[in-house]
Design a protein around this motif. Structure first.
Motif, PDB file in Angstrom:
ATOM      1  N   GLN A 192      14.388  32.992  -8.162  1.00  0.00           N
ATOM      2  CA  GLN A 192      13.127  33.617  -8.117  1.00  0.00           C
ATOM      3  C   GLN A 192      12.060  32.860  -7.919  1.00  0.00           C
ATOM      4  OE1 GLN A 192      13.777  36.649  -8.044  1.00  0.00           O
ATOM      5  NE2 GLN A 192      15.659  35.959  -8.161  1.00  0.00           N
ATOM      6  N   THR A 226      12.222  31.726  -4.104  1.00  0.00           N
ATOM      7  CA  THR A 226      11.851  33.073  -3.324  1.00  0.00           C
ATOM      8  C   THR A 226      10.638  34.025  -3.496  1.00  0.00           C
ATOM      9  OG1 THR A 226      13.556  33.906  -4.527  1.00  0.00           O
ATOM     10  CG2 THR A 226      14.644  32.883  -2.533  1.00  0.00           C
ATOM     11  N   GLN A 227      10.242  34.056  -4.799  1.00  0.00           N
ATOM     12  CA  GLN A 227       9.041  34.820  -5.206  1.00  0.00           C
ATOM     13  C   GLN A 227       8.000  34.038  -4.504  1.00  0.00           C
ATOM     14  OE1 GLN A 227       9.631  37.790  -6.007  1.00  0.00           O
ATOM     15  NE2 GLN A 227       7.545  38.336  -5.600  1.00  0.00           N
ATOM     16  N   THR A 284       7.308  31.909  -1.816  1.00  0.00           N
ATOM     17  CA  THR A 284       7.572  31.672  -0.456  1.00  0.00           C
ATOM     18  C   THR A 284       6.021  31.013   0.046  1.00  0.00           C
ATOM     19  OG1 THR A 284       7.901  33.636   0.441  1.00  0.00           O
ATOM     20  CG2 THR A 284       9.741  32.253  -0.220  1.00  0.00           C
ATOM     21  N   LEU A 296       3.268  37.886   1.057  1.00  0.00           N
ATOM     22  CA  LEU A 296       4.735  37.256   0.861  1.00  0.00           C
ATOM     23  C   LEU A 296       5.229  37.661  -0.539  1.00  0.00           C
ATOM     24  CD1 LEU A 296       3.865  34.151   2.720  1.00  0.00           C
ATOM     25  CD2 LEU A 296       5.063  36.066   3.568  1.00  0.00           C
ATOM     26  N   ILE A 297       4.553  37.741  -1.405  1.00  0.00           N
ATOM     27  CA  ILE A 297       5.184  37.693  -2.738  1.00  0.00           C
ATOM     28  C   ILE A 297       5.714  39.253  -2.931  1.00  0.00           C
ATOM     29  CG2 ILE A 297       4.368  38.241  -5.194  1.00  0.00           C
ATOM     30  CD1 ILE A 297       2.446  35.807  -4.687  1.00  0.00           C
ATOM     31  N   ARG A 325       6.895  41.010  -0.325  1.00  0.00           N
ATOM     32  CA  ARG A 325       8.124  40.746   0.470  1.00  0.00           C
ATOM     33  C   ARG A 325       9.189  39.952  -0.296  1.00  0.00           C
ATOM     34  NH1 ARG A 325       9.764  36.979   4.564  1.00  0.00           N
ATOM     35  NH2 ARG A 325      11.181  37.790   6.003  1.00  0.00           N
ATOM     36  N   SER A 326       9.029  39.417  -1.051  1.00  0.00           N
ATOM     37  CA  SER A 326      10.056  38.350  -1.888  1.00  0.00           C
ATOM     38  C   SER A 326      10.294  39.258  -2.986  1.00  0.00           C
ATOM     39  CB  SER A 326       9.201  37.038  -2.486  1.00  0.00           C
ATOM     40  OG  SER A 326       8.884  36.329  -1.181  1.00  0.00           O
ATOM     41  N   PHE A 349      13.083  41.237  -1.653  1.00  0.00           N
ATOM     42  CA  PHE A 349      14.365  40.563  -1.492  1.00  0.00           C
ATOM     43  C   PHE A 349      14.929  40.548  -2.985  1.00  0.00           C
ATOM     44  CE2 PHE A 349      12.688  38.671   2.124  1.00  0.00           C
ATOM     45  CZ  PHE A 349      13.328  39.090   3.190  1.00  0.00           C
ATOM     46  N   GLN A 350      14.209  40.100  -4.024  1.00  0.00           N
ATOM     47  CA  GLN A 350      14.893  39.803  -5.414  1.00  0.00           C
ATOM     48  C   GLN A 350      15.186  40.965  -5.953  1.00  0.00           C
ATOM     49  OE1 GLN A 350      15.459  36.901  -5.635  1.00  0.00           O
ATOM     50  NE2 GLN A 350      14.621  36.678  -3.799  1.00  0.00           N
ATOM     51  N   ARG A 395       6.015  42.220   5.112  1.00  0.00           N
ATOM     52  CA  ARG A 395       5.783  42.931   3.957  1.00  0.00           C
ATOM     53  C   ARG A 395       6.482  44.473   3.777  1.00  0.00           C
ATOM     54  NH1 ARG A 395       0.297  44.417   2.598  1.00  0.00           N
ATOM     55  NH2 ARG A 395       0.995  46.143   3.968  1.00  0.00           N
ATOM     56  N   THR A 416      10.097  44.966   4.948  1.00  0.00           N
ATOM     57  CA  THR A 416      10.935  44.484   3.758  1.00  0.00           C
ATOM     58  C   THR A 416      11.181  45.474   2.785  1.00  0.00           C
ATOM     59  OG1 THR A 416      10.663  42.264   4.425  1.00  0.00           O
ATOM     60  CG2 THR A 416      11.845  42.563   2.635  1.00  0.00           C
TER      61      THR A 416
END
Length: 453
Positions: A70, A73-74, A76, A250-251, A253-254, A257-258, A393, A396
């Motif tokens: 995290q 990736t969180q 990025t 981007l956060i 979006r991450s 993912f997470q 964002r 995703t």
């Protein structure tokens, strides 16, 4: 830095109406590949070393690793967001301003990293037990996490350094810096885990200490690189606020993912320790190959950003098509390679027969997804280089909400095991594929200028 090489690549990206030669793309992608592959390659070594301690330490590493992931990736935006902003400025001939983006990203890295160190010490136990449930796996993961999270500021400094250097099309120095840290720790890891001579080793905790050692070496080299640049090193609040604006998308979006990968780890851990261990092996290979494919995305970011910064939308769109084609064939080749390695590679990571029996339930999904991943990651790089983070964002978040999360938790309820987890991942990737192809076709992402409005 090889200034001649950097100037040549940057100038080439700015000439209208030409296809960028493959060697230009590879000149950026190959060193970026080394940087991207170094960390997961080290984690593969770590997985192989810890795997020989047994299923419980390996499952604990899986839980600890997904939490530690995290941190990178969180956040990025410290690398990918900085690259997007720096590349446009570099394309517009404003190198000093591009490097200053790296200075501000580094200040953000230090502040956020120190907050994460404190939070990690307080929350390691509840997070590990929430993911793995009560028992030996969670208990072992807590100790590993508390050590490994001490390296959070160092990880973020390295991300910021990679970001600005990619933006100015210098991918050679980051490769040297990351290899210096990870190479040292790859040698150190088995010594600290197993021991040598009278030193009996620290077991699982030894791998966390080796991890922090790698991060310290790399971060120090990136800080030195900034120190020798002729730019102010003081914090500039308005530039940091601008980076955080891009970082917000981007956060989010991450986070999507997470939510997916943490859910996958939790479902695997609740299936059995052997399923969690098998998932860890295949997931580390997936992460490794994702970053291998992402090397083309790094080239796309740098070249597309520079083209748009020099007001050449035609070149940017041509690069989009060109790098997507490269990503597709690269993914096909990786899929064929790992299909051939299906019986050879898994025993490298663990001798446990029960864990090995679980791996095929995930392996063939992993193989089949490589061509899809090649296209998705290539176009992610194009859109990130254009600063089109808001679209990525949304795409995703929708892919996670519709394609992954419902299926992965349904697989737990219906006891589908690892096959269910990787079916969910496949749906997630397919929805993302459709989304980025549609966006690339419209051309709405190709906004010109030294900064994106």
């Amino acid at each position: 830095m090889n200034e001649g090489r950097t100037d040549e690549v940057g100038a080439d990206a700015g000439r209208p109406g030409e296809r960028v030669p493959a060697r230009r793309v590879l000149g950026l992608a190959v060193p970026a590949l080394g940087v991207l592959a170094a960390e997961p390659l080290y984690l593969l070594v770590d997985t192989a070393v810890v795997g020989h301690l047994g299923a419980v330490p390996l499952a604990a590493l899986a839980i600890g690793g997904i939490v530690l992931a995290q941190v990178s990736t969180q956040l990025t935006f410290l690398s990918y967001g900085t690259t997007a902003r720096a590349a446009r400025l570099h394309g517009a001939g404003r190198r000093a301003d591009a490097v200053e983006e790296g200075v501000q990203a580094t200040w953000l890295a230090v502040v956020v990293g120190l907050v994460l160190v404190l939070a990690g010490q307080l929350l390691a136990s509840p997070i590990a037990h929430a993911l793995a449930g009560p028992g030996a796996v969670a208990d072992a993961a807590v100790g590993w996490l508390r050590i490994a999270l001490l390296g959070a500021p160092l990880v973020l400094i390295t991300m910021a350094g990679n970001g600005w250097m990619r933006g100015v099309q210098d991918t050679a120095r980051p490769l040297r810096y990351v290899l210096a840290g990870n190479g040292f720790s790859a040698v150190l890891c088995p010594v600290l885990v197993y021991g040598i001579g009278p030193f009996e080793g620290w077991g699982l905790a030894g791998s966390a200490v080796a991890n922090v050692a790698a991060q310290a070496i790399s971060a120090a080299l990136f800080l030195r690189a900034l120190a020798v640049e002729r730019v102010p090193l003081r914090p500039v609040p308005h530039l940091m606020r601008a980076q955080l604006g891009l970082g917000r998308d981007l956060i989010l979006r991450s986070l999507a993912f997470q939510a997916c990968f943490v859910s996958a780890a939790a479902v695997a851990a609740r299936t059995s320790a052997e399923a969690a261990a098998a998932h860890q092996v295949v997931l580390q290979l997936w992460t490794f190959l994702s970053l291998v494919l992402d090397s083309l995305a790094i080239a796309a970011q740098s070249l597309v950003g520079a083209a748009l910064g020099s007001s050449d939308a035609r070149r940017a769109k041509g690069l989009s098509r060109q790098i997507t084609f490269y990503g597709l064939w690269f993914g096909v080749l990786l899929g064929v390679l790992f299909a051939a390695l299906s019986t050879v590679l898994p025993p490298v990571f663990t001798p446990d027969a029960v864990v090995l029996a679980q791996i095929p339930h995930a392996w063939w999904f992993f193989v089949a997804l490589q061509p899809i991943a090649g296209v998705v990651f290539a176009l992610d790089g194009v859109l990130l280089g254009a600063g089109d983070a808001a679209y990525l964002r949304t795409a995703t978040l929708v892919s996670a909400a519709l394609g992954f999360l419902p299926l992965v938790w349904l697989s737990l309820a219906l006891e589908w095991g690892l096959a269910g987890v990787w079916t969910a991942l496949s749906c997630f990737m397919l929805i993302r594929l459709v989304a980025v192809l549609l966006r690339a076709r419209t051309g709405a992402w190709a906004v010109i200028g030294a900064t994106r409005p």
